[in-house]
Design a protein around this motif. Structure first.
Motif, short mmCIF file in Angstrom:
data_model
loop_
_atom_site.label_atom_id
_atom_site.label_comp_id
_atom_site.label_asym_id
_atom_site.label_seq_id
_atom_site.Cartn_x
_atom_site.Cartn_y
_atom_site.Cartn_z
N LYS A 237 -1.21 -2.53 -4.00
CA LYS A 237 -2.58 -3.01 -4.15
C LYS A 237 -3.61 -2.10 -3.48
CE LYS A 237 -1.47 -7.93 -4.64
NZ LYS A 237 0.01 -7.86 -4.64
N GLU A 238 -3.13 -1.10 -2.75
CA GLU A 238 -4.04 -0.17 -2.08
C GLU A 238 -3.46 1.24 -2.16
OE1 GLU A 238 -6.29 0.45 2.25
OE2 GLU A 238 -4.61 -0.96 2.06
N GLU B 189 -0.39 4.89 -11.42
CA GLU B 189 -0.12 3.78 -12.34
C GLU B 189 1.23 3.14 -12.03
OE1 GLU B 189 -0.37 5.43 -16.23
OE2 GLU B 189 -2.48 6.01 -15.98
N GLY B 190 2.24 3.98 -11.78
CA GLY B 190 3.56 3.46 -11.47
C GLY B 190 3.57 2.66 -10.18
N LEU B 191 2.83 3.14 -9.19
CA LEU B 191 2.76 2.41 -7.92
C LEU B 191 2.11 1.04 -8.11
CD1 LEU B 191 1.68 5.36 -5.60
CD2 LEU B 191 3.85 4.12 -5.45
N VAL B 192 1.00 1.02 -8.84
CA VAL B 192 0.30 -0.25 -9.07
C VAL B 192 1.17 -1.21 -9.88
CG1 VAL B 192 -1.72 -1.32 -10.16
CG2 VAL B 192 -1.98 0.80 -8.84
N GLU B 193 1.87 -0.69 -10.89
CA GLU B 193 2.75 -1.54 -11.70
C GLU B 193 3.87 -2.15 -10.86
OE1 GLU B 193 4.09 1.03 -14.78
OE2 GLU B 193 2.17 0.99 -15.87
N ASN B 194 4.21 -1.47 -9.76
CA ASN B 194 5.28 -1.97 -8.87
C ASN B 194 4.74 -2.74 -7.68
OD1 ASN B 194 8.16 -0.99 -9.71
ND2 ASN B 194 6.80 0.73 -10.17
N GLY B 195 3.49 -3.19 -7.77
CA GLY B 195 2.98 -4.10 -6.76
C GLY B 195 2.07 -3.53 -5.70
N TYR C 75 0.84 -1.20 0.00
CA TYR C 75 0.00 0.00 0.00
C TYR C 75 0.87 1.25 0.00
CZ TYR C 75 0.41 0.48 5.19
OH TYR C 75 0.87 0.64 6.48
N ALA C 76 0.28 2.36 -0.50
CA ALA C 76 1.03 3.60 -0.62
C ALA C 76 0.09 4.79 -0.52
CB ALA C 76 1.78 3.65 -1.95
N TYR C 77 0.61 5.89 0.00
CA TYR C 77 -0.15 7.14 0.07
C TYR C 77 0.03 7.91 -1.23
CZ TYR C 77 -0.75 6.13 4.99
OH TYR C 77 -1.10 5.53 6.17
N LEU C 78 -1.07 8.46 -1.73
CA LEU C 78 -1.07 9.23 -2.98
C LEU C 78 -1.55 10.63 -2.65
CD1 LEU C 78 -0.75 9.06 -6.12
CD2 LEU C 78 -3.20 8.55 -6.18
N LEU D 186 -8.68 6.54 -11.08
CA LEU D 186 -7.98 5.64 -10.17
C LEU D 186 -8.72 4.30 -10.07
CD1 LEU D 186 -7.04 8.10 -7.27
CD2 LEU D 186 -5.56 7.28 -9.13
N GLY D 187 -10.05 4.35 -10.18
CA GLY D 187 -10.84 3.12 -10.08
C GLY D 187 -10.61 2.15 -11.22
N ASP D 188 -9.99 2.62 -12.29
CA ASP D 188 -9.70 1.74 -13.43
C ASP D 188 -8.37 1.00 -13.29
OD1 ASP D 188 -12.04 2.43 -14.73
OD2 ASP D 188 -11.13 4.08 -15.85
N LEU D 189 -7.62 1.26 -12.21
CA LEU D 189 -6.28 0.68 -12.07
C LEU D 189 -6.28 -0.70 -11.44
CD1 LEU D 189 -4.27 3.84 -10.92
CD2 LEU D 189 -4.56 2.92 -13.24
N GLY D 190 -7.42 -1.12 -10.88
CA GLY D 190 -7.48 -2.47 -10.30
C GLY D 190 -6.99 -2.58 -8.87
N ALA D 191 -6.68 -1.45 -8.24
CA ALA D 191 -6.23 -1.45 -6.84
C ALA D 191 -7.36 -0.93 -5.95
CB ALA D 191 -5.00 -0.57 -6.67
#
Length: 334
Positions: free
Chosen positions: A87-88, A79-85, A41-44, A126-131
Motif C-alpha cells: 500500500k506504500e 504494479e506487481g508489488l501493489v497487486e500483492n498487497g 510497504y516496499a522500497y522501489l 506510479l500515482g495511477d496505482l492507488g498506493a
C-alpha cells in the motif's frame, strides 16, 4: 576472491557465487521474491550509482555513475508489488531527481504507452496505482517543481526527502553540492505555495572540515527560515577514500558534537511546533502495528509515529490528533 565484476553486474555476481555454491531449486527459491519489509510497504529502487562527486561520499567509486532502470521495468515491479498487497511505495536511489539523465530521458513504454524516463513521468505513472508513493533522496533541481503539483492533486504523497547537507555557500562548494541556500529557500517557499500540506525532511552535516562558527550560524539561520518538518544531523566523520579527508582545518571532535547538539535542539523546537499545528486535525494513517501508524508526512524508520489505541496492521485508519510531543503525534481512531 571468486570473481571481479562491474558495480551493476548482478547476473555476473550470482553466476560466480553459483559456480562455487550451486543454487538449490524449488518453488520457494525460484518463484517467491524476498522482501525484508512488512507486507504493506516496499522500497522501489529506480536507479543505481550517482553522477555527483560530493567530497564526503564514496558511492560513485563503489557503485559507479548513474544507471537508470527502464521506466517500464520500474512500473511493472511497482504494479506487481501493489497487486500483492503493498500500500506504500518508497521510491529510492542515490539521486532520485536525476532519474533518466544518463539515458537522455529515453522514451520507454508503460502499459503500451510511450513514456519518457523522467522523474515527473514516473511519478504520474506510479500515482495511477492507488498506493501511497513517497519520494526519497531528491536533489532540489528545478524540475522537482513539476512534481509538487502531483502532490497537491493527491497523486503522490506530499512528502520530499531532500538531503540539503548545509547552508553556507563556501561549505557547499567544499562539499561539491549542487545547491545554494538562497535558491533552496526560494524553492521551498514555492513548493509550499503549490502544496501547503507538503512535509519536507532533510539531513545535514555539521563540523565539516573548515566549518567556522559563523558558517554554522548560517546553517542555524537557514534551519529557522526553512522550517523543515523532519531533520537528521550528523557530525562529520572521515570516510576512507573520501576527498574531504584531505581538506585543511579539521574541526575538533568536541566542537562537532557541541554543534550537532545545538543544531538538534534548534530543530526540536521547529519540529514540535509543526507537529502541534496538527492537533485537532483528522489524519489518514497507515497502521504498522496495533496502536502505531504513520501519517503522509512520516516515512518508516526515519520519521515520527502516530500513536493511538487499536488499528489493523497494513490497513489505513482515520486518527483524530489530540496531542503532540517533539517527535510523535497522539490521537484516537475515528
Amino acid at each position: 576472491m571468486l570473481a571481479i565484476t562491474g558495480p551493476h553486474d548482478t547476473a555476473g555476481v550470482m553466476k560466480a557465487v553459483h559456480a562455487h555454491l550451486p543454487r538449490p531449486h524449488g518453488p520457494y527459491n525460484d518463484l517467491v521474491p524476498v522482501r525484508l519489509t512488512p507486507p504493506h510497504y516496499a522500497y522501489l529502487k529506480i536507479s543505481e550509482g550517482c553522477n555527483h562527486r560530493c567530497t564526503f561520499c564514496i558511492i560513485p567509486s563503489m557503485r559507479g555513475d548513474l544507471v537508470s532502470r527502464p521506466i517500464g521495468e520500474v512500473t511493472r515491479e511497482a504494479e506487481g508489488l501493489v497487486e500483492n498487497g503493498v500500500k506504500e511505495l518508497l521510491v529510492i536511489s542515490q539521486d532520485t531527481s536525476a532519474y533518466g539523465v544518463d539515458v537522455k530521458y529515453r522514451t520507454g513504454f508503460v502499459k503500451g504507452k510511450p513514456t519518457k524516463t523522467r522523474m515527473v513521468d514516473l511519478c504520474r505513472a506510479l500515482g495511477d496505482l492507488g498506493a501511497w508513493v513517497r519520494l526519497h533522496y531528491v536533489y532540489p533541481y528545478q524540475h522537482v517543481d513539476e512534481v509538487v503539483p502531483l502532490m497537491a492533486e493527491g497523486k503522490i504523497l506530499p512528502y520530499l526527502d531532500v538531503p540539503f547537507q548545509h547552508a553556507s555557500a563556501r561549505i557547499l562548494r567544499l562539499m561539491k553540492r549542487p545547491a545554494s541556500a538562497e535558491r533552496v529557500l526560494e524553492r521551498i517557499h514555492r513548493w509550499r505555495e503549490a502544496c501547503p500540506q507538503i512535509a519536507i525532511r532533510s539531513t545535514f552535516i555539521v563540523g565539516f572540515p573548515g566549518e567556522t562558527e559563523a558558517e554554522f550560524s548560517e546553517l542555524l539561520d537557514f534551519l529557522e527560515e526553512a522550517n523543515l518538518d523532519r531533520v537528521g544531523c550528523f557530525a562529520y566523520s572521515p570516510v576512507q577514500g573520501a576527498a574531504a579527508n584531505d581538506l585543511p582545518h579539521p574541526v575538533p571532535e568536541e566542537v562537532k558534537e557541541e554543534r550537532r547538539a545545538r543544531f538538534m535542539a534548534a530543530q526540536e523546537k521547529i519540529s514540535t511546533s509543526r507537529l502541534q499545528a496538527k492537533i485537532g486535525r483528522t489524519l489518514r494513517v497507515i497502521v504498522d502495528e496495533p496502536g502505531v501508524g504513520r501519517s503522509e508526512g512520516d516515512a518508516p524508520e526515519i520519521d515520527g509515529l502516530v500513536r493511538f489505541v487499536g488499528g489493523t496492521p497494513g490497513e489505513f485508519a482515520q486518527v483524530l490528533i489530540e496531542r503532540a510531543d517533539e517527535h510523535d503525534l497522539h490521537g484516537r481512531l475515528e
